[in-house]
Design a protein around this motif. Structure first.
Motif, short mmCIF file in Angstrom:
data_model
loop_
_atom_site.label_atom_id
_atom_site.label_comp_id
_atom_site.label_asym_id
_atom_site.label_seq_id
_atom_site.Cartn_x
_atom_site.Cartn_y
_atom_site.Cartn_z
N MET A 5 -3.86 3.81 -1.85
CA MET A 5 -3.72 2.73 -2.83
C MET A 5 -3.36 1.45 -2.09
N ASN A 6 -4.23 0.48 -2.17
CA ASN A 6 -4.03 -0.81 -1.53
C ASN A 6 -3.92 -1.92 -2.57
N THR A 7 -3.40 -3.05 -2.14
CA THR A 7 -3.25 -4.21 -3.02
C THR A 7 -2.65 -3.82 -4.35
N LEU A 8 -1.55 -3.14 -4.29
CA LEU A 8 -0.93 -2.62 -5.50
C LEU A 8 -0.41 -3.73 -6.39
N LYS A 9 -0.49 -3.48 -7.69
CA LYS A 9 -0.06 -4.42 -8.70
C LYS A 9 1.03 -3.78 -9.57
N VAL A 47 -8.90 0.00 -10.80
CA VAL A 47 -8.50 0.33 -9.42
C VAL A 47 -9.68 0.30 -8.46
N SER A 62 0.84 -1.21 0.00
CA SER A 62 0.00 0.00 0.00
C SER A 62 0.87 1.25 0.00
N ARG A 75 -9.74 -0.99 -4.74
CA ARG A 75 -8.36 -0.98 -4.21
C ARG A 75 -7.90 0.43 -3.85
N ASP A 101 0.16 -0.93 -11.76
CA ASP A 101 -0.12 0.38 -11.17
C ASP A 101 1.11 1.29 -11.23
#
Length: 125
Positions: A83-87, A64, A17, A67, A90
Protein backbone atom coordinates in the motif's frame (compact mmCIF):
# COMPACT_ATOMS: atom_id res chain seq x y z
CA UNK A 1 -5.38 -25.62 12.68
CA UNK A 2 -6.52 -23.94 9.47
CA UNK A 3 -5.93 -20.24 9.68
CA UNK A 4 -4.82 -17.03 8.04
CA UNK A 5 -2.80 -14.56 10.06
CA UNK A 6 -2.31 -10.97 8.96
CA UNK A 7 0.61 -8.74 9.93
CA UNK A 8 2.12 -5.43 8.96
CA UNK A 9 -0.56 -3.00 10.04
CA UNK A 10 0.18 0.12 12.04
CA UNK A 11 0.09 3.89 12.14
CA UNK A 12 1.40 5.75 9.11
CA UNK A 13 1.31 9.36 7.95
CA UNK A 14 -0.63 10.32 4.84
CA UNK A 15 1.50 9.63 1.80
CA UNK A 16 3.32 6.81 3.53
CA UNK A 17 3.49 3.10 2.74
CA UNK A 18 2.78 -0.18 4.44
CA UNK A 19 3.09 -3.78 3.37
CA UNK A 20 0.58 -6.21 4.76
CA UNK A 21 1.30 -9.92 4.86
CA UNK A 22 -1.03 -12.84 5.35
CA UNK A 23 0.38 -16.26 6.13
CA UNK A 24 -1.65 -19.44 5.81
CA UNK A 25 -1.22 -22.43 8.06
CA UNK A 26 -2.89 -25.81 8.00
CA UNK A 27 -3.62 -25.57 4.28
CA UNK A 28 -1.92 -24.41 1.08
CA UNK A 29 -2.92 -21.19 -0.60
CA UNK A 30 -2.18 -22.35 -4.12
CA UNK A 31 -5.59 -23.96 -4.41
CA UNK A 32 -7.40 -20.74 -3.66
CA UNK A 33 -8.07 -17.30 -4.99
CA UNK A 34 -7.16 -14.78 -2.33
CA UNK A 35 -8.11 -11.28 -1.45
CA UNK A 36 -7.85 -8.34 0.89
CA UNK A 37 -10.87 -6.64 2.41
CA UNK A 38 -11.19 -3.74 4.81
CA UNK A 39 -13.70 -2.29 7.19
CA UNK A 40 -13.56 1.30 8.31
CA UNK A 41 -15.23 2.41 11.55
CA UNK A 42 -18.97 2.66 11.06
CA UNK A 43 -18.82 1.32 7.52
CA UNK A 44 -19.46 -1.97 5.82
CA UNK A 45 -16.67 -4.27 4.80
CA UNK A 46 -15.42 -3.69 1.27
CA UNK A 47 -13.25 -5.60 -1.14
CA UNK A 48 -9.86 -4.00 -1.68
CA UNK A 49 -8.22 -6.42 -4.08
CA UNK A 50 -8.32 -10.01 -5.29
CA UNK A 51 -5.89 -12.24 -7.13
CA UNK A 52 -6.51 -15.50 -8.96
CA UNK A 53 -5.11 -18.88 -7.96
CA UNK A 54 -2.04 -18.62 -10.15
CA UNK A 55 -1.69 -14.88 -9.87
CA UNK A 56 -2.47 -13.96 -13.46
CA UNK A 57 -5.64 -11.98 -12.80
CA UNK A 58 -6.10 -9.19 -10.29
CA UNK A 59 -8.75 -6.64 -9.51
CA UNK A 60 -8.84 -3.57 -7.29
CA UNK A 61 -11.26 -1.22 -5.64
CA UNK A 62 -11.31 1.90 -7.80
CA UNK A 63 -10.07 4.14 -5.01
CA UNK A 64 -6.87 2.09 -4.53
CA UNK A 65 -5.96 1.49 -8.17
CA UNK A 66 -2.44 2.65 -8.90
CA UNK A 67 -1.59 2.80 -5.19
CA UNK A 68 -2.06 -0.76 -3.91
CA UNK A 69 -0.59 -3.97 -5.29
CA UNK A 70 -1.69 -7.46 -4.37
CA UNK A 71 0.67 -10.39 -4.75
CA UNK A 72 1.12 -13.95 -3.65
CA UNK A 73 4.04 -16.25 -3.00
CA UNK A 74 2.67 -19.76 -3.08
CA UNK A 75 6.06 -21.20 -2.15
CA UNK A 76 5.89 -19.25 1.12
CA UNK A 77 2.15 -19.82 1.50
CA UNK A 78 1.77 -16.10 1.95
CA UNK A 79 -0.05 -13.21 0.30
CA UNK A 80 0.78 -9.52 0.39
CA UNK A 81 -0.75 -6.11 -0.06
CA UNK A 82 1.68 -3.30 -0.81
CA UNK A 83 0.00 0.00 0.00
CA UNK A 84 1.57 3.23 -1.20
CA UNK A 85 0.50 6.87 -1.05
CA UNK A 86 -1.82 6.08 1.80
CA UNK A 87 -4.72 8.38 2.56
CA UNK A 88 -6.78 8.93 5.68
CA UNK A 89 -9.70 7.17 4.00
CA UNK A 90 -7.61 3.99 3.80
CA UNK A 91 -7.87 3.65 7.57
CA UNK A 92 -9.54 0.48 8.73
CA UNK A 93 -9.11 -3.12 9.72
CA UNK A 94 -7.70 -5.13 6.84
CA UNK A 95 -8.62 -8.78 6.45
CA UNK A 96 -7.20 -11.43 4.15
CA UNK A 97 -9.33 -14.23 2.81
CA UNK A 98 -8.99 -17.33 0.67
CA UNK A 99 -11.76 -18.79 -1.43
CA UNK A 100 -12.84 -20.81 -4.45
CA UNK A 101 -12.43 -18.20 -7.19
CA UNK A 102 -11.57 -14.61 -7.98
CA UNK A 103 -15.23 -14.14 -8.89
CA UNK A 104 -16.26 -15.20 -5.40
CA UNK A 105 -13.67 -12.85 -3.96
CA UNK A 106 -14.98 -9.95 -5.96
CA UNK A 107 -18.75 -10.59 -5.93
CA UNK A 108 -19.57 -13.13 -3.21
CA UNK A 109 -17.15 -12.62 -0.32
CA UNK A 110 -19.39 -14.66 1.96
CA UNK A 111 -18.33 -17.65 -0.15
CA UNK A 112 -14.69 -17.21 0.84
CA UNK A 113 -13.57 -20.22 2.85
CA UNK A 114 -11.01 -18.76 5.22
CA UNK A 115 -10.64 -15.36 6.87
CA UNK A 116 -7.95 -13.81 9.00
CA UNK A 117 -8.74 -11.89 12.15
CA UNK A 118 -7.56 -8.59 10.73
CA UNK A 119 -4.81 -6.04 11.17
CA UNK A 120 -5.44 -2.37 11.88
CA UNK A 121 -4.16 0.28 9.49
CA UNK A 122 -4.38 3.87 10.68
CA UNK A 123 -3.45 6.71 8.34
CA UNK A 124 -3.19 9.94 10.27
CA UNK A 125 -0.96 12.94 10.67
Amino acid sequence: QLQLVESGGGLVHPGGSLRLSCAASGFTLDGYAIGWFRQAPGKERERVSCISKIGTITNYLDSVKGRFTISRDNAKNTMYLQMNTLKAEDTGVYYCAAGPSITACRLRPNDMNYWGKGTLVTVSS
